[in-house]
Scaffold this motif. Structure first.
Motif, short mmCIF file in Angstrom:
data_model
loop_
_atom_site.label_atom_id
_atom_site.label_comp_id
_atom_site.label_asym_id
_atom_site.label_seq_id
_atom_site.Cartn_x
_atom_site.Cartn_y
_atom_site.Cartn_z
N MET A 321 15.66 -2.51 -1.56
CA MET A 321 14.35 -2.98 -1.12
C MET A 321 14.34 -3.38 0.36
O MET A 321 13.33 -3.85 0.88
N SER A 322 15.45 -3.17 1.07
CA SER A 322 15.57 -3.69 2.43
C SER A 322 14.54 -3.12 3.40
O SER A 322 14.12 -3.78 4.35
N GLY A 323 14.10 -1.89 3.18
CA GLY A 323 13.09 -1.30 4.05
C GLY A 323 11.70 -1.87 3.83
O GLY A 323 10.82 -1.72 4.68
N ASP A 324 11.50 -2.54 2.70
CA ASP A 324 10.21 -3.14 2.37
C ASP A 324 10.20 -4.64 2.61
O ASP A 324 9.15 -5.27 2.63
N PHE A 325 11.38 -5.21 2.81
CA PHE A 325 11.59 -6.66 2.82
C PHE A 325 10.71 -7.38 3.83
O PHE A 325 10.13 -8.43 3.54
N MET A 326 10.62 -6.86 5.04
CA MET A 326 9.90 -7.56 6.11
C MET A 326 8.43 -7.15 6.23
O MET A 326 7.73 -7.61 7.14
N LYS A 327 7.95 -6.32 5.35
CA LYS A 327 6.55 -5.91 5.41
C LYS A 327 5.64 -7.00 4.83
O LYS A 327 5.93 -7.56 3.78
N PRO A 328 4.53 -7.30 5.49
CA PRO A 328 3.59 -8.31 4.98
C PRO A 328 2.69 -7.74 3.89
O PRO A 328 2.50 -6.52 3.80
N VAL A 329 2.15 -8.62 3.07
CA VAL A 329 1.19 -8.20 2.05
C VAL A 329 -0.07 -9.07 2.11
O VAL A 329 -0.75 -9.27 1.11
N VAL A 330 -0.39 -9.57 3.30
CA VAL A 330 -1.58 -10.39 3.47
C VAL A 330 -2.83 -9.61 3.07
O VAL A 330 -3.78 -10.17 2.50
N ASP A 331 -2.84 -8.32 3.34
CA ASP A 331 -3.99 -7.49 2.99
C ASP A 331 -4.21 -7.46 1.48
O ASP A 331 -5.36 -7.38 1.02
N ILE A 332 -3.12 -7.56 0.72
CA ILE A 332 -3.26 -7.58 -0.74
C ILE A 332 -3.92 -8.88 -1.19
O ILE A 332 -4.75 -8.88 -2.11
N ILE A 333 -3.59 -9.99 -0.55
CA ILE A 333 -4.23 -11.26 -0.88
C ILE A 333 -5.73 -11.17 -0.62
O ILE A 333 -6.55 -11.65 -1.42
#
Length: 432
Positions: A321-333
């Protein structure tokens, strides 16, 4: 296949107390990917009068069925003594070892491990569809997802996928909301505020603040360039810089220090895998818990394959999951709020890895139409259930969004402030 247990005694050197109604099992979410779940029915004359809560651990690679269960909110602690602040007193609790490869969940090959939260959410939809189809008594009961750390990032994606699945009728459940505890929603906002937070609490001097800020800016640069694996590596380097300048502050609670042996091991290598192994996975799989899960609990459950070790794939889960680790998900909220989903954010005052000021920053970036009104509201103090007359938390709620500031708690709020966490659970699930 699900297994049911009502009473259990084993001559293992550990005394397993009599528990209430439980059930557990595996779901094959994809070919070669097997996810384990464990349900405790609420301690009530009728569990149908109380909500169902799913708990998701962080990491990624931390075990809900292990750490969340025995270290935080389950009916028993790691000594198998009854927990006075167990959430099973106020809800049925579903623990899921998620993503696949975590805890008792396993994959037949590393290729079957998840790569991002979209894949995690897709797997969880398979599990929840199977769960609610078999446990039909829970289809109408209010269902909440509570989470911690990276579990919150996964919970956000899972909640959005579940909302769509319920609307389509592919999953039958009464989804009532999601609660994001010390959650990795906007990683960069967390990293960029480590320095100011530590400086304001006298854990960094001017020189240390300069060093931590420089390292954090390197993380920011990688994120802004879309180089997310590099950003994860720079995140690890920044953690090393923090430890070197604070004499080993504990990322989970700034009032304590990192275990000396673990700190020295992590400082020997600036790679992100070292940080994962020693800082954020190893504490969730400490030896005593591993012995419990691979010994008497494994024997009690009776369904764990012989070739599966609890926690055995945790490091591979993080790496995958390291390539996804630092991606934000604020848009999902934002999508969840726009869809009318009840969203709660709760955070521990003493947490560093996901500090509260970082959480407040991403909340201020929301496009939610209620943000302006929410920001103008005054928070409400909550008395500490364990210390009469003392403030234990503050909270604020407007429409379908709420924020809880939990005082005297670090990253693992139910461990640090069990009574307050239990009260928050009751408030979020409309029991008070």
């Amino acid at each position: 296949k699900a297994c049911f247990l009502y009473l259990a005694f084993f001559n293992t050197g550990w005394s397993l107390p009599v528990q209430g109604k439980e059930t557990w099992g595996y779901v094959d979410v994809r070919e070669g990917a097997h996810m384990f779940w464990w349900l405790y029915y609420a301690d009530s004359s009728s569990f149908k009068d109380l909500p169902l809560v799913m708990w998701l651990q962080g990491g990624p690679g931390g075990s809900s069925c292990g750490f969340g269960n025995f270290e935080e909110i389950g009916p028993l602690d790691t000594d198998l003594e009854p927990r006075k602040t167990s959430w099973v007193s106020s809800a049925s609790v579903l623990f899921v070892d998620n993503p696949v490869g975590t805890g008792y969940s396993y994959t037949d090959s590393e290729e079957a491990l998840t790569k991002d939260v979209a894949m995690v959410a897709a797997d969880m939809m398979v599990l929840l569809r199977e769960f609610f189809n078999k446990q039909t008594e829970f289809q109408s009961i209010p269902f909440y997802i509570f989470s911690e750390s990276y579990g919150g990032k996964m919970a956000a994606a899972i909640s959005l996928a579940l909302t769509k699945a319920v609307q389509k009728g592919s999953i039958k459940c009464n989804f009532a909301g999601v609660a994001l505890g010390d959650s990795w929603i906007s990683p960069l906002d967390s990293v960029l505020t480590w320095g100011p937070y530590l400086y304001s609490t006298s854990l960094l001097d001017d020189y240390g603040l300069m060093e931590v800020t420089r390292a954090a800016k390197a993380v920011q640069e990688a994120v802004e360039q879309g180089q997310y694996e590099k950003a994860t590596e720079q995140w690890s380097i920044t953690e090393n810089v923090v430890e070197q300048n604070t004499n080993g502050v504990n990322f989970y609670n700034i009032l304590t220090q990192q275990d000396d042996e673990l700190m020295k091991s992590s400082l020997n290598d600036n790679g992100y895998l070292s940080a994962m192994k020693f800082r954020h996975i190893r504490p969730l799989h400490r030896q005593s818990l591993s012995q419990l899960m691979n010994g008497p609990i494994r024997k009690k459950l009776g369904v764990i394959p012989k070739n599966v070790t609890w926690g055995g794939q945790a490091e591979e889960v993080f790496e995958s999951m390291s390539g996804d680790f630092m991606k934000p998900v604020v848009d999902i909220i934002d999508e969840l709020l726009a869809a009318g989903v009840n969203v709660t954010v709760y955070n521990g005052q003493l947490d560093l890895i996901v500090d509260t000021i970082g959480q407040e920053l991403w909340v201020k970036k929301l496009n939610w139409d209620g943000l302006k009104k929410f920001s103008q509201m005054k928070w409400t103090a909550l008395e500490d259930p364990e210390s009469a007359g003392q403030t234990g938390a503050f909270y604020k709620t407007y429409k379908n969004f709420a924020f809880y500031w939990i005082l005297k708690a670090g990253h693992m709020i139910p461990s640090d402030q069990g009574q307050m966490a239990l009260r928050m659970l009751k408030m979020v699930t409309l029991q008070e």
